[in-house]
Structures are given as structure tokens and as C-alpha cells.
Design a protein around this motif. Sequence first.
Motif, PDB file in Angstrom:
ATOM      1  N   UNK A  54      14.658 -19.535  -1.892  1.00 27.06           N
ATOM      2  CA  UNK A  54      13.932 -19.167  -0.686  1.00 27.06           C
ATOM      3  C   UNK A  54      14.197 -17.694  -0.375  1.00 27.06           C
ATOM      4  N   UNK A  55      13.146 -16.943  -0.160  1.00 28.11           N
ATOM      5  CA  UNK A  55      13.268 -15.518   0.148  1.00 28.11           C
ATOM      6  C   UNK A  55      12.320 -15.177   1.283  1.00 28.11           C
ATOM      7  N   UNK A  56      12.709 -14.152   2.032  1.00 23.36           N
ATOM      8  CA  UNK A  56      11.891 -13.697   3.156  1.00 23.36           C
ATOM      9  C   UNK A  56      11.414 -12.279   2.867  1.00 23.36           C
ATOM     10  N   UNK A  57      10.127 -12.051   3.012  1.00 22.53           N
ATOM     11  CA  UNK A  57       9.547 -10.739   2.737  1.00 22.53           C
ATOM     12  C   UNK A  57      10.121  -9.729   3.730  1.00 22.53           C
ATOM     13  N   UNK A  58      10.711  -8.668   3.198  1.00 22.67           N
ATOM     14  CA  UNK A  58      11.327  -7.646   4.042  1.00 22.67           C
ATOM     15  C   UNK A  58      10.565  -6.338   4.059  1.00 22.67           C
ATOM     16  N   UNK A  59       9.776  -6.087   3.000  1.00 17.58           N
ATOM     17  CA  UNK A  59       9.078  -4.795   2.954  1.00 17.58           C
ATOM     18  C   UNK A  59       7.840  -4.919   2.083  1.00 17.58           C
ATOM     19  N   UNK A  60       6.772  -4.336   2.538  1.00 14.22           N
ATOM     20  CA  UNK A  60       5.552  -4.191   1.751  1.00 14.22           C
ATOM     21  C   UNK A  60       5.202  -2.710   1.738  1.00 14.22           C
ATOM     22  N   UNK A  61       5.172  -2.136   0.574  1.00 13.48           N
ATOM     23  CA  UNK A  61       4.919  -0.699   0.475  1.00 13.48           C
ATOM     24  C   UNK A  61       3.542  -0.360   1.021  1.00 13.48           C
ATOM     25  N   UNK A  62       3.467   0.740   1.729  1.00 11.87           N
ATOM     26  CA  UNK A  62       2.187   1.206   2.270  1.00 11.87           C
ATOM     27  C   UNK A  62       1.394   2.002   1.251  1.00 11.87           C
ATOM     28  N   UNK A  63       1.991   2.298   0.116  1.00 13.60           N
ATOM     29  CA  UNK A  63       1.317   3.090  -0.904  1.00 13.60           C
ATOM     30  C   UNK A  63       0.947   2.203  -2.081  1.00 13.60           C
ATOM     31  N   UNK A  64      -0.320   2.126  -2.446  1.00 10.11           N
ATOM     32  CA  UNK A  64      -0.718   1.309  -3.596  1.00 10.11           C
ATOM     33  C   UNK A  64      -0.229   1.928  -4.897  1.00 10.11           C
ATOM     34  N   UNK A  65      -0.039   1.085  -5.891  1.00  3.97           N
ATOM     35  CA  UNK A  65       0.476   1.536  -7.179  1.00  3.97           C
ATOM     36  C   UNK A  65      -0.631   1.935  -8.152  1.00  3.97           C
ATOM     37  N   UNK A  66      -1.909   1.685  -7.810  1.00  5.49           N
ATOM     38  CA  UNK A  66      -3.008   2.042  -8.689  1.00  5.49           C
ATOM     39  C   UNK A  66      -4.096   2.697  -7.861  1.00  5.49           C
ATOM     40  N   UNK A  67      -4.395   3.936  -8.155  1.00  5.89           N
ATOM     41  CA  UNK A  67      -5.412   4.655  -7.390  1.00  5.89           C
ATOM     42  C   UNK A  67      -6.325   5.404  -8.336  1.00  5.89           C
ATOM     43  N   UNK A  68      -7.508   5.707  -7.884  1.00  2.81           N
ATOM     44  CA  UNK A  68      -8.463   6.527  -8.607  1.00  2.81           C
ATOM     45  C   UNK A  68      -9.061   7.536  -7.642  1.00  2.81           C
ATOM     46  N   UNK A  69      -9.443   8.687  -8.143  1.00  2.00           N
ATOM     47  CA  UNK A  69     -10.041   9.700  -7.254  1.00  2.00           C
ATOM     48  C   UNK A  69     -11.501   9.390  -6.950  1.00  2.00           C
ATOM     49  N   UNK A  70     -11.815   8.146  -6.617  1.00  2.00           N
ATOM     50  CA  UNK A  70     -13.166   7.729  -6.297  1.00  2.00           C
ATOM     51  C   UNK A  70     -13.136   6.870  -5.047  1.00  2.00           C
ATOM     52  N   UNK A  71     -14.332   6.635  -4.518  1.00  2.00           N
ATOM     53  CA  UNK A  71     -14.437   5.683  -3.425  1.00  2.00           C
ATOM     54  C   UNK A  71     -14.282   4.277  -4.004  1.00  2.00           C
ATOM     55  N   UNK A  72     -13.508   3.434  -3.344  1.00  2.00           N
ATOM     56  CA  UNK A  72     -13.198   2.117  -3.864  1.00  2.00           C
ATOM     57  C   UNK A  72     -14.293   1.133  -3.463  1.00  2.00           C
ATOM     58  N   UNK A  73     -14.899   0.523  -4.477  1.00  2.00           N
ATOM     59  CA  UNK A  73     -15.804  -0.573  -4.226  1.00  2.00           C
ATOM     60  C   UNK A  73     -15.048  -1.881  -4.158  1.00  2.00           C
TER      61      UNK A  73
END
Length: 403
Positions: free
Chosen positions: A337-356
Motif C-alpha cells: 500500500x502506497x500513498x501518492x505524495x508528488x506528481x510532477x508538474x512538468x511532462x516528460x514528453x513534449x514537442x514544439x507543436x500544439x498538442x492535439x
Amino acid sequence: MNAPLDSLSTSGPGGTGRPLHAGAGAVDQAADATRCAATDRAADTAPPPAASYATCAAGAATGMAASAHPRCWRAAAVAAGALAALLQAGCSPHREALELPGYIEADLTAVATPVGGTLAQLAVSEGQAVRQGDKLYVLESDREQAQLAEARARQIQAQAQSANIAKGAREAELDSLRARLQSAKANLAQAETQLRKTEALIKQKFVAETQLDVDRTNVAVARAQVEDARAALRAAKEGGREDERAAAQAQAEAAHAGVKQIEWLLQQKQVAAPISGVVQEVFIRPGEFAPTGSAVLSLLRTDSLRVRFFVPNDMRPRFMPGKVVAIAVSGCAQPLQARVSRVSARPEYTQPLMFGPELRDRLSFLTEARIESRGGCSAPPGTPVGVRVPDGPQADATAVAQR
């Protein structure tokens, strides 16, 4: 070969086992044929949309023959297969839970030596649990022990000199000065007596005037000797001068600081555990030299075990901080059993485009969950685990509707 539609049945979960046909008029069949033909013309090689399935299903309910309309037969077959898959995988109460891959991580504390020296004693071993303050290792300290003995001797010497200056002359010297004062007082009394006699004889003109001057000088000299003896006695009682006493006191304090410095150096060569944990790895063994600042061993903080995993963007709302998740570990009967302590605000996969919509779902967010309950199962750092995906709001609503 394509089978006719009326050969398909509604057998399976929730089916009746009856053929999918019914007697109807020619007008209804023609209308259904027109709808299926329109569907064939609108569809390409991709599977027909959900509306086509509904149209063909309506035609089948009116008795339309699938042999005359093979596109409708394919739509019905795909719909039946999808329905069977959903009933088996999505609607079954015993479906396998979806898991996200992750691994267990913990904080490691490197215990370094603040001073250099040869490792003389290692009081712990790898895998041993220690508490904060427990002795871990000792460095060789023969030279520091000798320096401490010298510093303590210098301290005693400086303290003795300061005390000697502060308390003044010895008692025998004070007795000599007191006797000197008494002698000066006696000489003064004798000189004053002689002066009075001379003054009486002068009145009777038995002595010359010069004798009176001599006696007066003798009295003045005797009085000066008394004051000199009194000042010498007072100075002997008070000890050295003020600046001499201050210098002696400063030397005593410097010697005391030297002792403290050597004692601190010896304490640094006896290293204790800064935290409670488990000895993870030993880097320097007894007999080896440990340079200043080098890590001798590392401690694993058992209260810092956590799971690191990546959550897809569309599942991120299910893993908000505070959410309790189940962690599957190979070989463990029960999940952790684990409790979520942190969710990063920065995504790990990005592209220099508008996201569809499709690109948005490719984003993933680093997430950490603190392990709260192990269930009697051991999982060291680095163990690969699976984080079970909790049901979302839509799945919860579906489950409630089914019940």
C-alpha cells in the motif's frame, strides 16, 4: 466465405440463442437495403463507425438478409466480436487490473569522515540496522591522543601562572615586608622624638641651629621610608599589575581552547550514525586510509521507501496526491500500500507543436508514492513493481449502474 446474417445468433452473455431474423414486408426490407447501401458507400477500408452498426442491426431486426448486403454482415460480425471482447475483458468481474511499470526508490545517506585517518575499527556490517547515535566506525588517533596530553599540560601551566600572578607574593615575603614597615615606623618615631628634644634645646640655646635642620630632615626621611614600606606591602598583597594579570588570564584561556580543539578532533574520529536506517554499503575497510570528506559507508533510510512511476496524461486525475494505490511486487502474495505524495508538474514528453488529442495522451508525468504498508513483504530499492491503476470516475459510474 461470408455467412448469411440469419445464421448468426445472439448466443453468448445475455443472448437468447435465436437467429437474427424476423418476417417483415418488402417495403421494410427495401428501406433497410437502402440504408446499408449508403453505409457501404460512406465507408472506406477502415471499420464502419458506430452509427453503421446501429443501422445494420436495425435492418437485421426487420429480417434483412446479410447475403444481399455483405457490408452489413461485416458490421454485425465486428460488433458481435467487440461485444464479446467487452463482455469478457471489460465487463467481467474478474478482469485483470491495469498496471503501470515503476520501481522502488529510497534515500541514501553517505556517511563521510570530516578528518582523514586510517580506519581502525568498523562497528557495523552491511545490512545491519542502526539507530541514530550508534557508533559506526573509529579512525586511528594515536597522534591526536599525544597532542591532547600536551595541550592539557600547557593548560595546567598557564592556569598556574595566572593564579600565581593573581594572588601576589608568598606569605614569607609578606612577613618580611611587614617587618620592614614596622622598622620604618620605629625609625620615624625616633626621629620625631629627637626633633622635639632639639627644638627644646634650641630655646635654651644649648645647640646650634644647624642641628635642628638635621633632625627635621631625619624625620622627613623616616616618614618616606614608612610610606615606601606600606606601598611595598600593599603591592605584594595585590599580586602583579593589571596588565600582567590580563595577559596571564589570556594565556590560560588560549590553552583551554587548545584542549577543546584536540578533543573535538578526537570526537570526529569516532563517527556515529546521523540517522536511523540500514547499512547499505561499506566503501572503506579497516586498515585502509580514509581521506577527509570521503564516504566510508552509506545508510538506507527505511522510512523513505517510495515508488517512482510515470502516469499517462489521461490517467493523471486518478493519481492525485493523497490517493492510496496498490503496488504489485513479484513474489509477494499481497500488494503493498502506497500513498501518492508528488506528481510532477512538468511532462516528460513534449514537442514544439500544439498538442492535439492524440499527442496529449502521449504525455506522461513523473509520480511518487510513499510506501505505508508492506504486508510482510520485503522490496529493496531498485525492485521493479507494477502500480495498479485505480478506477476512474467513468468506470465507477459504470460499476454502480451494473450493480
